[in-house]
Scaffold this motif. Sequence first.
Motif, PDB file in Angstrom:
ATOM      1  N   VAL A  17     -24.228 -15.107   1.481  1.00 15.02           N
ATOM      2  CA  VAL A  17     -24.797 -16.127   0.572  1.00 15.02           C
ATOM      3  C   VAL A  17     -23.767 -17.115  -0.020  1.00 15.02           C
ATOM      4  O   VAL A  17     -23.734 -18.379  -0.096  1.00 15.02           O
ATOM      5  CB  VAL A  17     -25.589 -15.648  -0.491  1.00 15.02           C
ATOM      6  N   ALA A  20     -22.670 -19.518   2.805  1.00 18.82           N
ATOM      7  CA  ALA A  20     -23.535 -20.501   2.907  1.00 18.82           C
ATOM      8  C   ALA A  20     -23.396 -21.540   1.853  1.00 18.82           C
ATOM      9  O   ALA A  20     -23.669 -22.919   1.941  1.00 18.82           O
ATOM     10  CB  ALA A  20     -25.148 -19.921   2.896  1.00 18.82           C
ATOM     11  N   ILE A  38     -28.741 -18.282   7.618  1.00 17.61           N
ATOM     12  CA  ILE A  38     -28.491 -18.352   6.233  1.00 17.61           C
ATOM     13  C   ILE A  38     -27.884 -19.514   5.912  1.00 17.61           C
ATOM     14  O   ILE A  38     -26.898 -19.812   6.411  1.00 17.61           O
ATOM     15  CB  ILE A  38     -27.736 -17.001   5.788  1.00 17.61           C
TER      16      ILE A  38
END
Length: 80
Positions: A17, A20, A38
């Motif tokens: 995450v 990303a 993602i």
Amino acid sequence: MREIQLRDAKAALSAVVDDANRGEPSIITRHGKPEAVILSFDEWQRLSTVPSFGKLLAASGLVDGDIPERDETPLHDLDR
């Protein structure tokens, strides 16, 4: 865009995450096949607001006769 196996993504979800959010999306694979992507929420919002080609055409203001009929003439003689 990097690929990461599902089991590895589970173990490192926080890092995936974070990547990303830094603009580095990841493809999540299961048994070698792409299953999900993602990407940052901002990137998802940007992509989700892009209109479809159909909506663009509908909003173009074109009316009957604006686009000429398709020319069905063969490009070359097939009997040669």
